[in-house]
Design an enzyme around this catalytic site. Structure first.
Site, short mmCIF file in Angstrom:
data_model
loop_
_atom_site.label_atom_id
_atom_site.label_comp_id
_atom_site.label_asym_id
_atom_site.label_seq_id
_atom_site.Cartn_x
_atom_site.Cartn_y
_atom_site.Cartn_z
N ASN A 185 11.96 1.95 66.58
CA ASN A 185 12.20 2.68 65.32
C ASN A 185 13.54 3.41 65.21
OD1 ASN A 185 9.71 1.75 64.54
ND2 ASN A 185 8.62 3.58 65.19
N TYR A 187 15.32 5.10 67.52
CA TYR A 187 15.60 6.28 68.34
C TYR A 187 16.40 5.85 69.58
CZ TYR A 187 12.65 8.20 64.82
OH TYR A 187 12.17 8.55 63.60
N ASN A 242 15.87 3.51 60.01
CA ASN A 242 17.00 4.19 60.67
C ASN A 242 18.20 3.27 60.86
OD1 ASN A 242 15.96 6.81 60.86
ND2 ASN A 242 14.81 6.34 62.72
#
Ligand code: PHB
Length: 378
Positions: A185, A187, A242
């Site tokens: 995701n 990160y 993201n």
């Protein structure tokens, strides 16, 4: 019950942990840690204990260090108070007959100086601002765009591996049954893995092997603490949340799966949709196959599955287990509802992040005549 559906309710051994069913609760950010200090507390313990009938609960993404924090009100696992707070959660889940893993998280560039120690810039593999990515600062300022991060110096990377090692040790002291490393995701670990966010020229960037180096160092450190049987990882090979992208996800994740296989970790959980819930474009079957072919451990599928699809997917051996996110938010007794083909509560997106017990611990359980909610499985 049809044959496929029975699969969901078959026991399973994940690593060396026995699970009563194959229907897991996915990690879900709910932003309700006690303040100040990002500390898990009784409210969180109640919420997780209500969901103890999941085959396994993945607790929400939890920052391994102050630098790893990207959103207000998310919990940490780096202070003594946080360890004690998580102990309340794990005790409550175990008392309710459940099992719970912690998800170890460093957000990398998805943060903001206001959330960082010393007001510093968030860190990333490269100084690339993710287009459109946001973070949550506080109730006054709400969601804001994340700024351009600072590229990590090569010599800083072992220190971040240590942050994960320390988080893994603290998770053990807090009474968890195991851990999942967050490499999905958009990160920090995902930022290293995928080509768009990693433009490094040292041995942590460039080739696939180099991009996988830091995530694999984290896996090695965490499984040294927990043993590979109690260690797993979450990835999102084609997720776009993201501002993420990889030029060749089949090659990247085939290589990653092979290397992960060599470590002997228990599972890979794969976010198979775009993360924001849209599987309409289809699932990335080539990537899924590549991971499955190169990894002999357990494969956990995630991404907007219905019970019927999940059961069929297990029957077809495309996965071993399935994790459910949003359905578990609004249905604390999801396994029982699936078993009975019962109506599902709808979830309220307005209460996903932050707030109090409303939309968190107040979703109703099923009250069907003749079903004993106190039976061990539910
Ligand atoms: C979020 O807080 O929006 C969030 C956290 C962790 C994820 C995905 C989203 O993996």
């Amino acid at each position: 019950m049809n044959e496929a559906k029975k699969k969901l309710f078959q026991p399973y051994t994940l690593g060396d942990l026995s699970l009563p069913n194959r229907l897991l609760m996915a990690p879900l950010t709910r932003s309700r840690a006690k303040q100040p200090g990002d500390i898990p507390w009784e409210l969180n313990a109640t919420y997780y204990a209500q969901r103890a009938s999941a085959g396994l609960i993945f607790a929400e993404a939890t920052q391994v260090s102050p630098q790893g924090k990207g959103y207000a009100f998310t919990p940490g696992i780096h202070s003594e108070e946080q360890v004690a707070g998580w102990r309340k959660v794990t005790d409550a889940v175990h008392a309710a007959g459940g099992r719970i893993y912690l998800q170890l998280w460093h957000v990398g560039r998805i943060s903001h100086p206001e959330l960082q120690p010393g007001g510093e810039k968030p860190v990333a593999p490269s100084a690339i601002k993710p287009a459109g990515a946001q973070t949550y600062l506080d109730p006054q300022q709400g969601l804001v765009e994340v700024p351009e991060p600072r590229a990590l110096r090569t010599e800083e990377i072992p220190g971040i591996v240590d942050q994960f090692r320390c988080g893994a040790q603290n998770a053990e002291r807090a009474g968890f049954d195991g851990v999942e490393i967050h490499a999905a995701n958009g990160y920090l670990l995902d930022q290293f893995i995928r080509s768009k966010s990693n433009q490094r020229t040292d041995h942590y960037g460039g080739s696939i092997e180099n991009r996988l180096r830091f995530p694999l160092q984290v896996v090695a450190a965490v499984s040294e603490v927990w043993g590979p049987q109690r260690t797993g990882i979450r990835v999102s090979p084609t997720g776009t949340f993201n501002d993420m992208h990889d030029d060749d996800p089949v090659a990247t994740y085939a290589a990653f799966a092979q290397k992960l296989n060599d470590t002997g970790i228990a599972f890979i959980e794969v976010v198979e949709d775009s993360f924001q819930g849209n599987a309409a474009d289809g699932r990335p079957e080539e990537v899924i196959k590549a991971i499955r072919n190169h990894f002999n451990g357990s494969y956990i599928a995630n991404g907007n599955y219905t019970a019927a699809e999940a059961a069929q997917r297990i029957a077809d051996q495309r996965c071993d287990l399935v994790s459910f996110g949003r359905l578990f938010i609004s249905n604390p007794d999801l396994p029982l509802r699936f078993l009975r083909d019962a109506k599902l509560n709808e979830y309220d997106e307005d209460t996903f992040y932050g707030g109090n017990e409303h939309g968190y611990t107040d979703y109703p359980r099923l009250a069907l005549l003749g079903i004993s909610e106190s039976s061990p499985a539910f």
